[in-house]
Write an enzyme that holds these catalytic residues in place. Structure first.
Site, mmCIF file in Angstrom:
data_model
loop_
_atom_site.group_PDB
_atom_site.id
_atom_site.type_symbol
_atom_site.label_atom_id
_atom_site.label_comp_id
_atom_site.label_asym_id
_atom_site.label_seq_id
_atom_site.Cartn_x
_atom_site.Cartn_y
_atom_site.Cartn_z
ATOM 1 N N THR A 106 7.771 -11.192 -7.597
ATOM 2 C CA THR A 106 8.629 -10.302 -8.375
ATOM 3 C C THR A 106 8.483 -8.874 -7.848
ATOM 4 O OG1 THR A 106 6.891 -9.938 -10.018
ATOM 5 C CG2 THR A 106 8.433 -11.754 -10.423
ATOM 6 N N VAL A 130 -0.579 -5.586 2.298
ATOM 7 C CA VAL A 130 -0.824 -4.352 3.061
ATOM 8 C C VAL A 130 0.094 -4.243 4.271
ATOM 9 C CG1 VAL A 130 -2.523 -3.021 4.373
ATOM 10 C CG2 VAL A 130 -3.207 -4.180 2.267
ATOM 11 N N GLU A 138 14.408 3.129 0.278
ATOM 12 C CA GLU A 138 15.210 2.872 -0.909
ATOM 13 C C GLU A 138 16.094 4.085 -1.213
ATOM 14 O OE1 GLU A 138 15.180 0.036 -2.466
ATOM 15 O OE2 GLU A 138 13.416 -0.876 -1.531
ATOM 16 N N ASP A 181 3.205 4.179 -2.036
ATOM 17 C CA ASP A 181 3.044 2.859 -1.425
ATOM 18 C C ASP A 181 1.726 2.791 -0.647
ATOM 19 O OD1 ASP A 181 4.105 0.194 -0.447
ATOM 20 O OD2 ASP A 181 3.966 1.243 1.465
ATOM 21 N N LYS A 237 -1.960 0.564 -1.299
ATOM 22 C CA LYS A 237 -2.562 -0.268 -0.244
ATOM 23 C C LYS A 237 -3.995 0.153 0.064
ATOM 24 C CE LYS A 237 1.895 -1.437 1.801
ATOM 25 N NZ LYS A 237 2.860 -1.246 2.897
#
Length: 344
Positions: free
Chosen positions: A98, A154, A211, A222, A226
């Site tokens: 998801t 990652v 995006e 992001d 990670k």
């Protein structure tokens, strides 16, 4: 054993994995003795379908690519939400793909916990759960004697955790640092060619790297998720997002790029974590000027890379794709093969 697979989420990555499963079905059976059938798919936008005898994966992929809902699939049980699909189907492997929310981990965190508590194995490319609760989830998987793996969180299909577990086993990892976001690396590469930040961002968006709202990439969120996962997995650090300093690339100007070039250096957004002398862990995300002889400095465009600083081998750098439909789907394939090696 026959694996009965349920997909929770069926977006780009889920479909990429489904395509790989279809194309490599004979290879998986012949080389790894893997037998599987997909029995359920639940997606919050596309609907859901369950058939304990197995779904026609090719038909489903064709339907989804044509913009049709899973409810239009002939036969099967419709209308199960994600949790019902996990609890009420006879699946034994949950593929959790998801959307990602690293700040809350949801809804994936609840999906993974529920599956593990039900005694079902989980493979996933979702960063949310390992960012928020990696120790809890690993402990729960151990208690329930099930498999939970997330190789792709990652660097997509470029190996990270398997590299550490197998190829670098026996080494002490002193530091990990790298380029873990392809969008920002692409933008910085274009800026080095003279393109403005705004034009480089627009180009990245046109190519599908960024995006419409690029905040997660360009502000370092992001990369932050990670490096928290890496810190907590490699160093058992128990870091949270708020513990790690974060800076993105939005303040880097063309003058900064040119100045670094004149110094024989190159800007990169670097996520890093290292063991201090007192055995605490320092992690951070931010732009760094790297000397051109640093292997990371030569990694351009949307490519990612990680350098592991070890006691036996020195620095070991792995370079490869860090995103993509098939590339991330491949990470799920590796997790699936490893699951079968242990529990098959």
């Amino acid at each position: 054993m026959e694996w009965k697979i349920a997909f929770i989420g069926f977006g780009t990555v889920g479909q990429g994995f489904a395509e790989i499963l279809l194309e490599k079905k004979e290879l998986l059976r012949e080389r790894f003795d893997i037998k599987y059938r997909v029995v359920a798919i639940s997606d919050m936008l596309k609907g859901s379908i369950y058939d304990k005898n197995g779904l026609d994966l090719k038909k489903i992929l064709d339907m989804v690519k044509a913009g049709r809902k899973l409810d239009e699939y002939p036969g099967g049980i419709k209308g199960l939400d994600a949790l019902a699909t996990i609890k009420e189907t006879d699946s034994n492997l949950i593929v959790e793909v998801t959307y990602t929310d690293v700040k809350t981990g949801e809804p994936a965190l609840t999906h993974v916990k529920t599956a593990l508590n039900e005694g079902k194995h989980v493979i996933s490319t979702n960063k949310g759960p390992p960012v928020k609760a990696i120790e809890e989830l690993k402990k729960l998987a151990d208690e329930k004697n099930v498999f939970y793996s997330f190789e792709g969180v990652v660097l997509a299909g470029t190996p990270v955790f398997n590299l550490l577990e197998y190829c670098l086993a026996g080494n002490k990892i002193k530091e990990v640092k790298g380029i873990v976001n392809g969008t920002t690396n692409y933008i910085l590469t274009r800026m080095e060619e003279g393109m403005s930040y705004s034009d480089a961002l627009k180009k990245a968006q046109d190519l599908g790297y960024a995006e419409a709202d690029p905040t997660g990439d360009v502000e370092g969120w992001d990369a932050l998720g990670k490096i928290v996962i890496l810190s907590n997995t490699i160093f058992n650090a128990n870091l949270k997002l708020e513990d790690v300093p974060r800076e993105g690339i939005t303040n880097i100007t063309l003058d900064d790029i040119k100045s670094a070039k004149d110094e024989g250096k190159r800007w990169k957004l670097i996520a890093s974590a290292r063991i201090r002398e007192d055995n605490t862990v320092e992690a951070k995300v931010g732009p760094e000027k790297l000397s051109l002889d640093d292997p990371l400095a030569g990694v351009n465009n949307a490519v990612n890379a990680l350098t592991f600083v070890t006691d036996e081998l020195g620095s070991v750098t792995i370079v490869g794709p860090g995103a993509g439909r098939r590339e991330t789907g491949f990470a799920l394939l590796i997790d699936f093969i490893n699951l079968n090696r242990i529990f098959g």
